[in-house]
Design a protein around this motif. Structure first.
Motif, short mmCIF file in Angstrom:
data_model
loop_
_atom_site.label_atom_id
_atom_site.label_comp_id
_atom_site.label_asym_id
_atom_site.label_seq_id
_atom_site.Cartn_x
_atom_site.Cartn_y
_atom_site.Cartn_z
N ASN A 1 0.83 -1.21 0.00
CA ASN A 1 0.00 0.00 0.00
C ASN A 1 0.87 1.26 0.00
O ASN A 1 0.57 2.23 -0.72
CB ASN A 1 -0.96 0.01 1.19
CG ASN A 1 -2.14 -0.90 0.97
OD1 ASN A 1 -2.46 -1.29 -0.15
ND2 ASN A 1 -2.80 -1.26 2.05
N ALA A 2 1.93 1.26 0.79
CA ALA A 2 2.82 2.41 0.84
C ALA A 2 3.52 2.62 -0.50
O ALA A 2 3.66 3.75 -0.98
CB ALA A 2 3.84 2.23 1.96
N ARG A 3 3.98 1.53 -1.10
CA ARG A 3 4.65 1.64 -2.41
C ARG A 3 3.71 2.18 -3.47
O ARG A 3 4.08 3.02 -4.28
CB ARG A 3 5.19 0.27 -2.84
CG ARG A 3 6.37 -0.21 -2.02
CD ARG A 3 6.80 -1.60 -2.38
NE ARG A 3 7.24 -1.69 -3.76
CZ ARG A 3 7.49 -2.83 -4.39
NH1 ARG A 3 7.34 -3.98 -3.77
NH2 ARG A 3 7.89 -2.82 -5.64
N MET A 4 2.46 1.69 -3.47
CA MET A 4 1.50 2.13 -4.48
C MET A 4 1.05 3.57 -4.24
O MET A 4 0.70 4.28 -5.18
CB MET A 4 0.31 1.18 -4.53
CG MET A 4 0.69 -0.17 -5.13
SD MET A 4 -0.71 -1.27 -5.37
CE MET A 4 -1.05 -1.81 -3.71
N ALA A 5 1.08 4.01 -2.99
CA ALA A 5 0.68 5.39 -2.68
C ALA A 5 1.62 6.42 -3.29
O ALA A 5 1.21 7.52 -3.62
CB ALA A 5 0.60 5.58 -1.17
N VAL A 6 2.88 6.04 -3.46
CA VAL A 6 3.86 6.98 -4.01
C VAL A 6 4.17 6.72 -5.48
O VAL A 6 4.90 7.49 -6.10
CB VAL A 6 5.18 6.98 -3.19
CG1 VAL A 6 4.92 7.45 -1.78
CG2 VAL A 6 5.85 5.63 -3.21
N ASP A 7 3.63 5.63 -6.04
CA ASP A 7 3.92 5.29 -7.43
C ASP A 7 2.62 4.96 -8.16
O ASP A 7 2.17 3.81 -8.15
CB ASP A 7 4.89 4.10 -7.48
CG ASP A 7 5.37 3.77 -8.88
OD1 ASP A 7 4.80 4.28 -9.87
OD2 ASP A 7 6.34 2.99 -8.99
N PRO A 8 2.03 5.94 -8.82
CA PRO A 8 0.75 5.72 -9.50
C PRO A 8 0.83 4.64 -10.59
O PRO A 8 -0.14 3.91 -10.80
CB PRO A 8 0.41 7.08 -10.11
CG PRO A 8 1.24 8.07 -9.37
CD PRO A 8 2.44 7.34 -8.89
N LYS A 9 1.96 4.51 -11.26
CA LYS A 9 2.10 3.47 -12.29
C LYS A 9 2.06 2.08 -11.66
O LYS A 9 1.46 1.16 -12.20
CB LYS A 9 3.39 3.65 -13.08
CG LYS A 9 3.35 4.85 -14.00
CD LYS A 9 4.64 4.96 -14.80
CE LYS A 9 4.59 6.17 -15.71
NZ LYS A 9 5.81 6.32 -16.48
N ALA B 1 0.54 1.37 -8.84
CA ALA B 1 -0.85 1.19 -8.40
C ALA B 1 -1.73 0.76 -9.56
O ALA B 1 -2.58 -0.13 -9.42
CB ALA B 1 -1.37 2.47 -7.76
N ALA B 2 -1.54 1.38 -10.72
CA ALA B 2 -2.35 1.03 -11.90
C ALA B 2 -2.05 -0.40 -12.35
O ALA B 2 -2.97 -1.15 -12.70
CB ALA B 2 -2.08 2.02 -13.04
N ALA B 3 -0.78 -0.78 -12.33
CA ALA B 3 -0.41 -2.15 -12.72
C ALA B 3 -1.02 -3.16 -11.75
O ALA B 3 -1.48 -4.23 -12.16
CB ALA B 3 1.11 -2.28 -12.76
N TRP B 4 -1.02 -2.82 -10.46
CA TRP B 4 -1.60 -3.72 -9.46
C TRP B 4 -3.10 -3.85 -9.67
O TRP B 4 -3.64 -4.96 -9.64
CB TRP B 4 -1.29 -3.20 -8.05
CG TRP B 4 -1.71 -4.14 -6.97
CD1 TRP B 4 -1.02 -5.24 -6.51
CD2 TRP B 4 -2.92 -4.09 -6.21
NE1 TRP B 4 -1.73 -5.86 -5.52
CE2 TRP B 4 -2.90 -5.17 -5.31
CE3 TRP B 4 -4.01 -3.23 -6.20
CZ2 TRP B 4 -3.93 -5.42 -4.41
CZ3 TRP B 4 -5.04 -3.48 -5.30
CH2 TRP B 4 -4.99 -4.56 -4.41
N GLN B 5 -3.78 -2.73 -9.92
CA GLN B 5 -5.23 -2.76 -10.16
C GLN B 5 -5.55 -3.62 -11.40
O GLN B 5 -6.51 -4.39 -11.39
CB GLN B 5 -5.78 -1.34 -10.36
CG GLN B 5 -5.82 -0.53 -9.09
CD GLN B 5 -6.85 -1.04 -8.09
OE1 GLN B 5 -7.79 -1.75 -8.42
NE2 GLN B 5 -6.66 -0.68 -6.83
#
Length: 124
Positions: free
Chosen positions: A94-102, A104-108
């Motif tokens: 969650n912390a990693r995705m909060a600072v890296d939108p790309k 987060a998008a790949a995870w989604q």
């Protein structure tokens, strides 16, 4: 400095540059308890590491837990995680995705793909 030398004596001097002074038993005992390379190194065991999952593995774990929450202990076991390790891993992602939108998008996207695949393969 003069007062310290009068009350404590002259500081010990190492016999050569880079040399060390012998440790007394009390210091050695404390060091053995605190330093990570003591007893573990003598048993030739690797240090314990926090488990890590790839983005795809974390996404699939998320989907499996969401689809079958009653199977949580079994799912975590298959991924080699305790409940505490899962909580820390989840917080890290969650912390990693909060600072890296790309990221987060790949995870989604991975979650959506895995959810679609799981929904198509589940026995109803």
């Amino acid at each position: 400095m003069e007062h310290a030398q009068m009350t404590q004596g002259a500081p010990p001097i190492a016999s050569s540059i880079g040399g060390t002074l012998p440790a007394n038993e009390e210091i050695s005992s404390i060091a053995r308890k605190l330093l990570p390379f003591g007893a573990q190194a003598s048993r030739n065991e690797p240090p314990t590491r926090e488990p890590d999952l790839t983005l795809e593995q974390h996404a699939s774990l998320h989907v499996e837990l969401d689809l079958d929450p009653e199977q949580r202990p079994e799912i975590l076991r298959r991924y080699g995680l305790s409940a505490e390790q899962h909580a820390r891993l989840h917080a890290t992602w969650n912390a990693r995705m909060a600072v890296d939108p790309k990221l987060a998008a790949a995870w989604q996207q991975a979650v959506a793909q895995y959810r679609a695949w799981m929904s198509g393969t589940r026995v109803r």
